[in-house]
Design an enzyme around this catalytic site. Sequence first.
Site, PDB file in Angstrom:
ATOM      1  N   GLY A   8      34.085 -23.867   8.457  1.00 33.32           N
ATOM      2  CA  GLY A   8      34.855 -25.116   8.351  1.00 33.32           C
ATOM      3  C   GLY A   8      34.517 -25.805   7.041  1.00 33.32           C
ATOM      4  O   GLY A   8      34.433 -27.036   6.955  1.00 33.32           O
ATOM      5  N   ASP A  50      37.388 -16.053  10.398  1.00 36.15           N
ATOM      6  CA  ASP A  50      37.790 -16.801  11.579  1.00 36.15           C
ATOM      7  C   ASP A  50      36.589 -16.808  12.530  1.00 36.15           C
ATOM      8  O   ASP A  50      36.087 -15.739  12.903  1.00 36.15           O
ATOM      9  CB  ASP A  50      38.987 -16.053  12.205  1.00 36.15           C
ATOM     10  CG  ASP A  50      39.485 -16.726  13.464  1.00 36.15           C
ATOM     11  OD1 ASP A  50      38.793 -17.609  13.997  1.00 36.15           O
ATOM     12  OD2 ASP A  50      40.584 -16.348  13.918  1.00 36.15           O
ATOM     13  N   TYR A 139      38.239 -31.935  23.929  1.00 38.77           N
ATOM     14  CA  TYR A 139      37.328 -31.944  22.783  1.00 38.77           C
ATOM     15  C   TYR A 139      35.922 -32.368  23.242  1.00 38.77           C
ATOM     16  O   TYR A 139      34.919 -31.733  22.927  1.00 38.77           O
ATOM     17  CB  TYR A 139      37.890 -32.924  21.751  1.00 38.77           C
ATOM     18  CG  TYR A 139      37.072 -33.121  20.500  1.00 38.77           C
ATOM     19  CD1 TYR A 139      36.967 -32.113  19.548  1.00 38.77           C
ATOM     20  CD2 TYR A 139      36.460 -34.351  20.243  1.00 38.77           C
ATOM     21  CE1 TYR A 139      36.248 -32.319  18.381  1.00 38.77           C
ATOM     22  CE2 TYR A 139      35.749 -34.558  19.072  1.00 38.77           C
ATOM     23  CZ  TYR A 139      35.647 -33.541  18.145  1.00 38.77           C
ATOM     24  OH  TYR A 139      34.936 -33.757  16.993  1.00 38.77           O
ATOM     25  N   LYS A 143      32.262 -30.467  23.597  1.00 41.08           N
ATOM     26  CA  LYS A 143      31.035 -30.982  22.964  1.00 41.08           C
ATOM     27  C   LYS A 143      29.872 -30.982  23.972  1.00 41.08           C
ATOM     28  O   LYS A 143      28.766 -30.561  23.648  1.00 41.08           O
ATOM     29  CB  LYS A 143      31.254 -32.385  22.395  1.00 41.08           C
ATOM     30  CG  LYS A 143      32.195 -32.438  21.193  1.00 41.08           C
ATOM     31  CD  LYS A 143      31.687 -31.621  20.014  1.00 41.08           C
ATOM     32  CE  LYS A 143      32.502 -31.825  18.750  1.00 41.08           C
ATOM     33  NZ  LYS A 143      32.220 -30.812  17.714  1.00 41.08           N
TER      34      LYS A 143
END
Length: 316
Positions: A8, A50, A139, A143
């Site tokens: 990322g 990826d 999301y 986490k």
Amino acid sequence: MRKILVTGAFGLVGSDLVPELQKRFGKENVFALGNKTIPEDFDGNLVRGDVTDYSSLEVIVKEDRITDVYHLAGLLSVGSEKDPELAWKVNFGGLKNVLDLAKIYKFKVFWPSSIAAFGPTTPKINTPQHTSLEPTTIYGIGKVTGELMCQYYWKRYGVDVRSLRYPGLTGYKAPPGDGTTEYSVHIFYGLLKEGRYSAFLKENTRLPMMYIDDAIKGTIDLMEAPAEKINVRTSYNFGAINFTPKEIAEEIKKLYPDFVCTFDPDPVKQSIAESWPESIDDSEARRDWGWKPTFDLPKMTETMIGGLKEKLGIGS
Ligand code: SER
């Protein structure tokens, strides 16, 4: 010799983290892994890949003899709600791949958790380190699961994985992502491009926030801290400032009195924001490895405007 992989690498955190790691550890020792958005002017070791593909990650880790991974690749809160399947695959699947490889190749891992790990049953003010974690977003569920996996891999396999619960981050190097706190980046684009901005949250929605330079410093400090100082192996509460859309707009108006900010809350983003805390108790990070933020709202505002003007080629 340190060999650092950042996944990322071209997102909000990676865009600032990669240059800082290059400065500290040498450009030749940092490998930036990107998938879709790779800036043409990137200067450094670029790896295309990826994080959901275990085998290709393994090749990179093995060939480049990676010692540290900053695993940042993932979808943000709003993007995740648009495609929960993909969010789980990338956010949780990607982390699982990295942890499984760390078990074999013994590299150190940083992985970001978020204030999204908290939920409506969490105390909102000065949210404690150890508290209710009942998020209502995919999301946030990723986490919490990820945090527990990190702790499990540390305890069960000795993987040296460290994590921070990032608050909303504001920076100008990367374009804003599909998150809830990202209004605090969009607002500066609105200011400089049009002199106005329509916020997608209600004016009094208070959230924990941080300027990106503080986040980068804290992230590297945590990774560089001696292992015996790290007492939290899920994810550390990580605080700095907190503000509302109205307060940041008012701060901007001190410098640009003609700036117009209106508020047109988006129901999905507003409900995500309302499930998160307003402020964070980060005393364990301060005590264990010396965390201390340096940017307040005025300094952040000034720095964002200066940096973004330069990026957009706008004179003063
Ligand atoms: N900035 C993130 C988001 O709003 C929070 O982790 O999605």
